[in-house]
Design a protein around this motif. Structure first.
Motif, PDB file in Angstrom:
ATOM      1  N   HIS A  65       0.834  -1.203   0.000  1.00  0.00           N
ATOM      2  CA  HIS A  65       0.000   0.000   0.000  1.00  0.00           C
ATOM      3  C   HIS A  65       0.875   1.262   0.000  1.00  0.00           C
ATOM      4  CE1 HIS A  65      -2.936   3.016   1.173  1.00  0.00           C
ATOM      5  NE2 HIS A  65      -2.255   3.249   2.282  1.00  0.00           N
ATOM      6  N   HIS A  97       1.253   5.340  -2.015  1.00  0.00           N
ATOM      7  CA  HIS A  97       1.689   6.668  -1.566  1.00  0.00           C
ATOM      8  C   HIS A  97       2.974   7.193  -2.204  1.00  0.00           C
ATOM      9  CE1 HIS A  97      -1.303   7.200   1.553  1.00  0.00           C
ATOM     10  NE2 HIS A  97      -1.079   5.981   2.004  1.00  0.00           N
ATOM     11  N   GLU A 132      -6.072   9.173   0.690  1.00  0.00           N
ATOM     12  CA  GLU A 132      -6.315   7.729   0.705  1.00  0.00           C
ATOM     13  C   GLU A 132      -7.335   7.258  -0.346  1.00  0.00           C
ATOM     14  OE1 GLU A 132      -4.568   5.540   2.101  1.00  0.00           O
ATOM     15  OE2 GLU A 132      -3.613   6.503   3.818  1.00  0.00           O
TER      16      GLU A 132
HETATM   17 FE   FE2 Z   1      -2.287   5.049   3.429  1.00  0.00          FE
END
Ligand code: FE2
Ligand code: TIH
Length: 306
Positions: A178, A183, A223
């Motif tokens: 993730h 990111h 997010e």
């Molecule tokens: Fe995150």
């Protein structure tokens, strides 16, 4: 899990937090929430002792890390690398149609390959050169105050363990896939990198209510944010970009229902966050990347901390 989080957030009101002056004033280990501490019964790794051991080994390493030192290299197992490779291969099939242009541009800077799980240290070096950001390892979900405060010092807290192999296409908590796929690429984009810092600056010395609202803003943009492009709705939120299941769900609603898209107004009350019940039911949609940037900056400035 939501309730654990809510309880942990409710700090004694007398306790006054010192406003950090630098990243050295922020701990990466004092306030770990939710799964980071103890796996909940509904976590995919709950019954897997080997997994839990591996995870706490990696988490303990993170707690030992000191700012300025290189992030320790982890020797990932073949099984872990396979999870990464499967995720990367599936996601790269969806990115051309589902990811926003900004992400596609920064993603290709990294040359990710399926047979090698990148080390946080080398990614941190790329970010440092591009935008002056650094990565700091963390054992799990950090308290929002610490997490947001660190953004003010261009520091991104990143987990280093990998999700459980039983469901690689969706995990209920952050993991290294993730962080790396969701990111890191956009933090190499100068405009995005600046906006992330502005959210962090607004959080310095913020009240509990302000932190909560900033956390929701972060959640519904960084997010799970979506953006309009000429050929349709695209994802820029990291939780979408790291989950094949959710990225697909965002556009097709194939699992039974179509998600709702709503315009983002950062000054309005935002819906409660959902950490646990699977895919988001609602996404916030922005007109363009610079629309997101100016909306978040306008809200952050309204708190008058900078
Ligand atoms: Fe995150
Ligand atoms: N659901 C994401 C994934 O499967 O990659 C991870 C998370 C994003 C935000 C919270 S948990």
């Amino acid at each position: 899990y939501r309730f654990i989080l809510a309880a942990q957030l409710a700090e004694p009101s007398k306790q006054v937090r010192k406003i950090p002056r630098s990243i050295h004033d922020i701990s990466n280990g004092d306030h770990i929430l939710g799964f980071g501490a103890e796996l909940a019964e509904d976590h995919p790794g709950y019954h897997d002792e080997e997994y839990k051991k591996r995870r706490s080994y990696i988490g303990d390493l993170a707690k030992l890390h000191k700012i300025g030192e290189p992030i320790p290299c982890l020797e990932y197992t073949d099984e872990e690398i396979k999870i990464w490779g499967d995720i990367l291969e599936k996601l790269t099939q969806l990115y051309p149609t589902h990811a926003c242009k900004r992400y596609l541009d920064t993603f290709q800077l990294f040359n990710f390959v399926p047979d090698r799980l990148p080390q946080l240290q080398e990614l941190s070096e790329v970010l440092m050169m591009r935008t002056g950001w650094q990565i700091r390892p963390v054992a799990g979900l950090l308290h929002p105050t610490d997490f947001l405060n660190a953004l003010a010092f261009r520091t991104f807290h990143s987990t280093q363990y990998i999700r459980h192999g039983s469901n690689p296409m969706y995990t209920p908590e952050p993991d290294v896939c993730h962080e790396i796929l969701g990111h890191i690429p956009l933090l190499a984009d100068p405009e995005f990198a600046n906006v992330a810092q502005v959210i962090g600056m607004a959080s310095l010395g913020a009240s509990k209510e302000e932190i909560w609202h900033l956390t929701k803003l972060y959640w519904y943009t960084v997010e799970f944010g979506t953006v309009k492009e000429r050929d349709g709705v695209k994802a820029f939120g990291a939780g979408l970009l790291s989950s094949f299941g959710e990225l697909e769900h965002m556009l097709s609603g194939e699992d039974g229902y179509m998600p709702i898209f709503e315009d983002l107004d950062p000054f309005k009350k935002l819906p409660k966050m959902n950490y646990k019940d699977g895919f988001q039911k609602k996404y916030f949609l922005c007109e363009s990347f610079s629309d997101v940037a100016s909306k978040l900056t306008a809200y952050a400035r309204s708190l008058q901390r900078f």
